[in-house]
Enzyme design. Structure first.
Site, PDB file in Angstrom:
ATOM      1  N   MET A 145       0.840  -1.206   0.000  1.00 46.14           N
ATOM      2  CA  MET A 145       0.000   0.000   0.000  1.00 46.14           C
ATOM      3  C   MET A 145       0.869   1.248   0.000  1.00 46.14           C
ATOM      4  O   MET A 145       1.862   1.314   0.705  1.00 46.14           O
ATOM      5  CB  MET A 145      -0.885   0.002   1.244  1.00 46.14           C
ATOM      6  CG  MET A 145      -1.979   1.030   1.178  1.00 46.14           C
ATOM      7  SD  MET A 145      -3.246   0.742   2.409  1.00 46.14           S
ATOM      8  CE  MET A 145      -2.604   1.616   3.802  1.00 46.14           C
ATOM      9  N   CYS A 146       0.531   2.168  -0.826  1.00 44.56           N
ATOM     10  CA  CYS A 146       1.240   3.436  -0.873  1.00 44.56           C
ATOM     11  C   CYS A 146       0.242   4.530  -1.211  1.00 44.56           C
ATOM     12  O   CYS A 146      -0.856   4.258  -1.662  1.00 44.56           O
ATOM     13  CB  CYS A 146       2.319   3.439  -1.958  1.00 44.56           C
ATOM     14  SG  CYS A 146       3.624   2.223  -1.717  1.00 44.56           S
ATOM     15  N   GLY A 147       0.637   5.776  -0.980  1.00 39.90           N
ATOM     16  CA  GLY A 147      -0.229   6.904  -1.308  1.00 39.90           C
ATOM     17  C   GLY A 147       0.378   7.745  -2.420  1.00 39.90           C
ATOM     18  O   GLY A 147       1.586   7.923  -2.482  1.00 39.90           O
TER      19      GLY A 147
END
Lengths: 502, 348
Positions: free
Chosen positions: B1-3
């Site tokens: 998960m990354c933004g």
């Protein structure tokens, strides 16, 4: 016991349950090796095993209407010895009595490690989701042949696409000639290839006229004997294969004895009835890579530039050889590992010559990439593929497609009795005897082969899906999909993979 | 998960990084503090025709070696220490900025290839040194920390750019280190990526056989190099390059009614099979002419886009869009595999 029987002992025999047996005699008819004899006992006849010729083909067992037969081991016992095992003693006896080269069929049976079994796939956990092939697209479409290095070089995309061979599943039916197998089996493979969008190879025995409608799904072979190579033959195929060598017997030719050259075979191979069909060991117009280039371009010119595949056995210097073949103009390189099957090969060659396909494939793919010519030719891996996991491991090592021969035979009844060259194949596969070959029903064989391929295809999709990969193109050459166990550093480095846990 | 977040002014109106910071800080929980970074375009108007090299090094010795190497191969117009606020992150590498013009020799046909070759050399051969960005009139600022920390560390309030890209990392495959943070840059192209490239093994081999060397221990790097080979070296349009990276399914390709287009797509898929990306991904890429996003064909990673007349905004979460702008004319969630390409309406 006469000394001439030394070394002929069979290590299997049919065991009859006489309580179930009703003496119908079907088993004696089914056994083409005369292992079973019906003898009178009381008011009925019962089967008796000769204990000389059983090869564990299981034909009698499968066909017995009463289920009264089991094939059991009947060991040829010698005093235990680490080196002189019964197998070696048996063979020495056999050769001492015949003075000839010991022939065999099927693939190598050495106990060298099978590297496929030491490779393990990755799977998605948490950080990337797996994809369910039952719900999402999972595509195995593959195009074989020469591809441009960049899209900029392509003048006409339609021309390029037309020049490639499409496969819906990257599996092909390995070259098995009409003569080594019979027409029924070739028909079944041809039909399956057309139906499932695959490719079948003719082998070196030409293309029977009944199979012309399936030529568009066939790669036709041009081998050292040039059997069946006519002007028309060089036009109708989907592609052509120059056969240099075969994994089971690298460096040697073939011999279809005259008594097997029956009418259809004689016509298709374009040789006289009952004449020996000899395939010389080398192609006598190819003594060098320059000569190969001439033949490649001769075939391209006559066929209208259809893809030309060169089949070689996996041997020590395979990477350099393959690189030369690609530079010589081949559009596909077919690598046949030393475990590949054969109809007839000297035992000593089958089990001792060549290298495993896993290593050959890995070095060829890597070499072509290092030289920047991987796009110029597709790689077909063959010789020892047993199941869909082997297929996917081959793809991950870098194969564009695999070719399978033995699995097709097995699907059609073969139990691996290794007597393909006898002409008596009890399952009607590797025989052209009119009586025995009618045992193989084309529709039945077609269904069996179709089922096998469909089953494998589902499994391949599972392997892709559990790795979160929806297109086989992202699996191809993706060696990070594999980890090794029980392999040494050298093997890991040749295979280009990491050890499990790394 | 990354933004992920990005904003671009269609008319190249400049602003500092405060809006991108807000979008990234809102998405703080999409990362774990082990990596964040920003790319800003239009920030060096004075040296806009020079390659701005952002070099990170773990010792002054390595920096010296880089300086020597750069002096040998480039005309160095200006060198400066990058301004940092080291109160916020105390354990950090050294950062140096160079404005460069290549010293081309006669046999160096292509200046871009020349620059890439030198970047690869520094990354692979000079121990402890690493080129974060090498484009013109743009820069990448990245490291180990939260989006807020990295923003403040590099004092991005002080830069004026017309396109900003931000990223917040939650590393799962590879260690969190300063060079491994996003964006990944090569010349003008900067990539931020949320997801995992399952096809990395073959993408890397494809790139290596074309002379690229993957040094960063992370999968996103291949996307930057792939775009470079496709767009710059093979001359594909951005749309075609996107088709290569996230192509339509074979089943869809076969349904095309236009035979010529079908063959064109088929040829591209066949030629660039090894460049195709597989696995879950949402990618935002800044380039000299704009900004674009792509997602995988199964849409396993989020991407939303908001537009106004003068701006376009990208973010992993819709809420982050509203940190940058309140009044959108349109907010869309692109469908799986559907790219969004925004190009500037004026010349630089």
């Amino acid at each position: 016991m006469s000394t001439s029987r030394l070394g002929l002992q069979s290590t299997f025999r049919p065991s009859f349950n006489l309580e179930l047996c009703d003496g119908c005699g079907e088993c004696a008819i089914e056994c083409t090796f005369n292992e079973i004899k019906m003898v009178p006992q009381g008011d009925k006849k019962i089967p008796v095993a000769n204990r000389l010729a059983c090869g564990a083909c299981h034909r009698c067992e499968v066909m017995c209407p009463r289920g009264a037969i089991r094939i059991v081991e009947d060991p040829f016992v010698t005093r235990p010895h680490g080196i002189w095992t019964p197998q070696h003693i048996n063979r020495a006896h056999l050769q001492a009595s015949t003075g000839s080269v010991a022939l065999t069929g099927f693939g190598a049976e050495t106990n060298l490690p099978v590297l496929w079994d030491k490779l393990l796939f990755n799977a998605c956990q948490v950080t990337n989701p797996s994809i369910d092939p039952q719900r999402e697209p999972m595509e195995t479409n593959t195009y074989l042949g020469r591809k441009a290095a960049s899209f900029r070089e392509v003048r006409d995309p339609s021309e390029m696409v037309k020049s490639l061979i499409p496969l819906d599943i990257p599996i092909m039916f390995a070259p098995m000639s009409y003569g080594s197998i019979n027409l029924n089996l070739q028909k079944a493979m041809a039909r399956v290839a057309k139906k499932l969008g695959l490719i079948w190879y003719t082998g070196e025995g030409g293309l029977h006229k009944d199979l012309y409608p399936y030529a568009d799904w066939a790669i036709l072979q041009v081998a050292s004997g040039r059997f069946g190579v006519s002007p028309e033959y060089l036009k109708i195929g989907r592609g052509y294969q120059i056969k240099i060598g075969q994994g089971a017997k690298p460096g040697i030719g073939g011999h279809l004895p005259g008594e097997k050259v029956l009418e259809g075979i004689s016509e298709t191979r374009m040789i006289p009835l009952y004449s020996d069909a000899i395939s010389p060991a080398p192609q006598h117009d190819i003594y060098s890579i320059e000569d190969l280039r001439l033949l490649i371009y001769a075939i391209k010119e006559t066929s209208g530039y259809k893809p030309v595949c060169v089949k070689i056995a996996a041997v020590h210097n395979v990477a350099a050889i393959a690189s030369g073949i690609v530079s010589a103009g081949a559009d596909m390189v077919y690598l046949d590992g030393f475990r590949g099957g054969t109809g007839a090969a000297p035992n000593i060659v089958r089990d001792n010559v060549g290298i495993p396909i896993e290593l050959a494939l890995a070095v060829v793919d890597q070499r072509l990439r290092e030289e920047g010519i991987r796009n110029q030719a597709s790689i077909v891996a063959a010789g020892g593929i047993r199941n869909s996991a082997d297929v996917m491991k081959a793809i991950a090592l870098g194969a564009d497609a695999v070719a399978i021969g033995t699995p097709v035979l097995v699907a059609c009844g073969c139990h691996g009795c290794q007597r393909c060259s006898s002409g008596k194949c009890p399952w009607g596969l590797t025989t052209n005897d009119p009586m025995i070959s009618q045992r193989l029903d084309v529709e039945w064989a077609e269904e069996r082969i179709t089922n096998l391929i469909n089953g494998w295809h589902h499994e391949m999709q599972e392997i892709m899906g559990l790795n979160g990969i929806y297109d086989i193109g992202s699996f191809r050459g993706n060696r990070l999909m594999l980890r090794g166990v029980d392999l040494n550093d050298k093997e890991l480095s040749i295979l280009g993979i990491k050890y499990a846990g790394e | 998960m990354c933004g992920i977040a990005g904003l671009i002014s269609h008319q190249r109106e400049k602003e500092n990084g405060s809006r991108i910071k807000k979008a990234m800080v809102l998405q703080n929980d999409r990362g774990n503090g082990l990596g964040a970074g920003y790319a800003a375009y239009g920030i060096f108007p004075v040296y806009k025709d020079h390659h701005a090299f952002h070099v990170m090094a773990d010792s002054s010795f390595a920096l010296k070696e880089v300086s020597q190497f750069l002096n040998e191969h480039f005309w160095v117009a200006h060198t400066e220490e990058m301004t940092i606020w080291d109160k916020v992150i105390t354990d950090h590498p050294l950062f140096m900025r160079y404005f460069l013009q290549p010293k081309l020799r006669e046999d160096d046909v292509n200046p871009d290839d020349f620059v890439i070759d030198k970047v690869m050399h520094i990354n692979t051969s000079i121990n402890g040194a690493f080129v974060c960005s090498s484009g013109k009139n743009m820069g990448v600022f990245k490291g180990v920390g939260t989006p807020k920390d990295i923003y403040e560390f590099f004092r991005l309030d002080e830069y004026q750019g017309y396109c900003w890209v931000g990223h917040n990392r939650f590393p799962t495959n590879t260690p969190g280190w300063w060079g491994g943070a996003h964006p990944f840059n090569l010349l003008g192209c900067s990539i931020v990526h949320n997801g995992e490239i399952s096809s990395y093994g073959i993408n890397q081999r494809y790139l290596e056989s074309n002379g690229y060397i993957c040094t960063l221990q992370t999968d996103t790097e291949v996307v930057a190099y792939l775009l470079d080979i496709l767009i710059r070296r093979h001359g594909l349009s951005i749309m075609d390059a996107i088709t290569v990276l996230a192509p339509p399914y074979w089943a869809s390709t076969k349904r095309y009614s236009d035979r010529k287009e079908q063959d064109r797509i088929t040829a591209m898929k066949v030629i660039y099979e090894a460049a195709m990306l597989n696995g879950p991904f949402a990618i935002l890429a800044g380039f000299d002419n704009g900004l674009f996003s792509i997602t995988d064909n199964t849409k396993l990673r989020p991407m939303t886009v908001g537009t106004t007349t003068d701006y376009s905004y990208f973010a992993s979460e819709v809420s982050a869009l509203y940190e940058m702008e309140q009044d959108f004319t349109q907010v869309v969630t692109p469908r799986a595999g559907q790219p969004v390409i925004i190009q500037y309406q004026n010349e630089a």
